[in-house]
Design an enzyme around this catalytic site. Structure first.
Site, PDB file in Angstrom:
ATOM      1  N   ILE A   1       0.910  -1.147   0.000  1.00  0.00           N
ATOM      2  CA  ILE A   1       0.000   0.000   0.000  1.00  0.00           C
ATOM      3  C   ILE A   1       0.952   1.200   0.000  1.00  0.00           C
ATOM      4  O   ILE A   1       1.562   1.506   1.019  1.00  0.00           O
ATOM      5  CB  ILE A   1      -0.950   0.005   1.213  1.00  0.00           C
ATOM      6  N   PRO A   2       1.120   1.845  -1.155  1.00  0.00           N
ATOM      7  CA  PRO A   2       2.266   2.737  -1.384  1.00  0.00           C
ATOM      8  C   PRO A   2       2.188   4.121  -0.737  1.00  0.00           C
ATOM      9  O   PRO A   2       2.116   5.145  -1.417  1.00  0.00           O
ATOM     10  CB  PRO A   2       2.308   2.833  -2.909  1.00  0.00           C
ATOM     11  N   CYS A   3       2.273   4.156   0.576  1.00  0.00           N
ATOM     12  CA  CYS A   3       2.253   5.431   1.286  1.00  0.00           C
ATOM     13  C   CYS A   3       3.501   6.263   0.985  1.00  0.00           C
ATOM     14  O   CYS A   3       3.497   7.479   1.184  1.00  0.00           O
ATOM     15  CB  CYS A   3       2.082   5.207   2.784  1.00  0.00           C
ATOM     16  N   HIS A   4       4.556   5.619   0.485  1.00  0.00           N
ATOM     17  CA  HIS A   4       5.775   6.363   0.139  1.00  0.00           C
ATOM     18  C   HIS A   4       5.558   7.300  -1.040  1.00  0.00           C
ATOM     19  O   HIS A   4       6.360   8.193  -1.272  1.00  0.00           O
ATOM     20  CB  HIS A   4       6.937   5.388  -0.151  1.00  0.00           C
TER      21      HIS A   4
END
Length: 179
Positions: free
Chosen positions: A134-137
């Site tokens: 889950i690409p919070c970056h």
């Protein structure tokens, strides 16, 4: 019951966790909020199918491919608000960025509200229990500030660089929650 395994990655050691069918967590070593997002009891069992699929997904991702999220069954544990924010994060395309403000606007729209605090969204993003997948970056502050990554700014930079993001317009904050 939750099961887990370790994974050595270019951003450091990762710990993966699942239930019988779904990935419920991916934590980078020394990540903030571990105590708030990781279940207390996880049995080491790397042969669980969800963990094997997650390892394959990560192998593909770190090999420079673009694995699809649809290859994995994800079940992050959180409030309805957090679930909404995390769902929005899964829609950020590989190698692209968005801002906390944009995520707040979309969250407000989906929840039928006039507006939403970017800070509240930042809290949900920071407590994402399935980092990288889950690409919070891919979420940055206004003006391109690389703030707010629970895994650490250095890891955020590595992940974004890995995805081919143009880093010249981004900046590291002098102070902030991610430092």
């Amino acid at each position: 019951m939750y099961y887990g395994t370790h994974y050595l990655s270019p951003v450091g050691e990762i710990y993966l966790a699942c239930d019988e069918e779904n990935i419920i967590g991916l934590w980078i070593e020394n990540q903030k909020y571990l105590d708030k997002t990781m279940p207390e009891t996880i049995v080491e069992k790397p042969d669980m199918l969800p963990l094997q699929k997650a390892v394959q997904w990560l192998d593909s991702y770190f090999a420079g491919k673009r694995p699809e999220l649809s290859e994995l069954s994800l079940a992050p544990v959180g409030s309805a608000f957090q679930q909404t924010v995390w769902k929005i994060l899964t829609e950020i395309p590989y190698g692209q960025l968005t801002t906390y403000g944009a995520v707040a606007g979309e969250t407000a729209r989906r929840l039928g509200r006039e507006r939403m605090s970017a800070q509240a969204v930042g809290g949900a993003v920071g407590h994402n229990p399935i980092s990288i997948i889950i690409p919070c970056h891919r979420v940055v502050g206004a003006g391109g500030s690389l703030t707010g990554y629970a895994g650490g700014i250095d890891k955020k930079i590595l992940l974004l660089t890995h995805e081919g993001v143009d880093m010249t317009k981004l900046s590291v904050p002098k102070k902030g929650t991610a430092l």
